[in-house]
Design a protein around this motif. Structure first.
Motif, PDB file in Angstrom:
ATOM      1  N   SER A   1       0.798  -1.072  -0.113  1.00  0.00           N
ATOM      2  CA  SER A   1       0.113  -0.046   0.131  1.00  0.00           C
ATOM      3  C   SER A   1       0.733   1.361   0.101  1.00  0.00           C
ATOM      4  N   VAL A   2       2.017   1.206   0.208  1.00  0.00           N
ATOM      5  CA  VAL A   2       2.827   2.146   0.477  1.00  0.00           C
ATOM      6  C   VAL A   2       3.423   2.734  -1.122  1.00  0.00           C
ATOM      7  N   PHE A  40       0.481   6.922   0.187  1.00  0.00           N
ATOM      8  CA  PHE A  40      -0.040   5.511  -0.009  1.00  0.00           C
ATOM      9  C   PHE A  40      -0.810   5.699  -1.509  1.00  0.00           C
ATOM     10  N   ASP A  64      -5.945   3.213   2.592  1.00  0.00           N
ATOM     11  CA  ASP A  64      -4.764   2.637   3.177  1.00  0.00           C
ATOM     12  C   ASP A  64      -4.060   3.847   4.140  1.00  0.00           C
TER      13      ASP A  64
END
Length: 168
Positions: free
Chosen positions: A117-118, A139, A144
Motif C-alpha cells: 500500500s505504500v 499511499f 490505506d
C-alpha cells in the motif's frame, strides 16, 4: 570502480520516460536495434536517427537514486504511471536519525492490512545530508493512508512515531 566515458547521445523509454546514455555504435551495424529498459522492462526498436544529443553544457548527468527506481518499479507493479506519487500523504515524525526510507517503508508495510500500500517514502534531510527526524509517506489508496494513522505511537527503531495528516 572506473566509469566509462559518457556518450554524447541518449534515448528515452516510451513507457516510463527513463533516459539512457547510449553511443551510436551500441546500436550495431544496421539502422538500429531492439533495446530494453532496465527500469520497466519495456522494449522498443531504436533507430540511429532517433538519438538525442546530451546537452552537456547546460546539464549534469547523475544516476537515479535507488529509492526512485524502487518507487517506479512499485508503481509499474500497481499499473500506475512511473511518476505517480500516491494519493494520501502522512507526516511521520520523531524518527530516529538513523532510520532509512527502506526501514520506514517496511515498518508501514508490516503494520498495514494491505501489503504493497505504500507508494513513496520521502525522508527530509538537512543541507548536510543528514536526516531531520521526519518524513512523508504516501499511499496508493486513500483508505490505506487513513488506516496507517493507527501507527501513531507505535515504536520504530526505539522511538514512538508521530503519524498524522500533514499541515498543508
Amino acid at each position: 570502480g572506473e566509469s566509462l566515458p559518457l556518450p554524447q547521445t541518449y534515448i528515452t523509454c516510451g513507457k516510463c520516460n527513463s533516459l539512457f546514455a547510449i553511443a551510436e555504435e551500441d546500436l550495431g551495424r544496421g539502422k538500429g536495434c531492439r533495446v530494453k529498459c532496465t527500469v520497466c522492462t519495456n522494449t522498443w526498436y531504436q533507430s540511429r536517427d532517433r538519438l538525442f544529443d546530451i546537452p552537456t553544457e547546460t546539464h549534469d548527468m547523475i544516476p537515479a537514486h535507488k529509492s526512485d527506481l524502487d518507487r517506479i518499479a512499485r508503481n509499474l507493479a500497481h499499473d500506475c504511471p512511473p511518476n505517480f506519487m500516491g494519493v494520501n500523504k502522512l507526516y511521520v515524525g520523531n524518527l530516529d536519525f538513523r532510520t532509512t526510507s527502506e526501514q520506514l517503508l517496511e515498518f508501514f508495510e508490516s503494520n498495514s492490512d494491505k501489503v504493497g500500500s505504500v507508494c513513496d517514502v520521502s525522508m527530509v534531510k538537512g543541507p548536510d545530508g543528514r536526516s531531520r527526524g521526519f518524513a512523508f509517506v504516501t499511499f496508493y489508496d486513500e483508505a490505506d493512508g487513513k488506516a496507517a494513522l493507527k501507527c501513531n505511537g507505535m515504536e520504530c527503531n526505539g522511538r514512538e512515531l508521530s503519524v498524522k495528516e500533514p499541515n498543508n
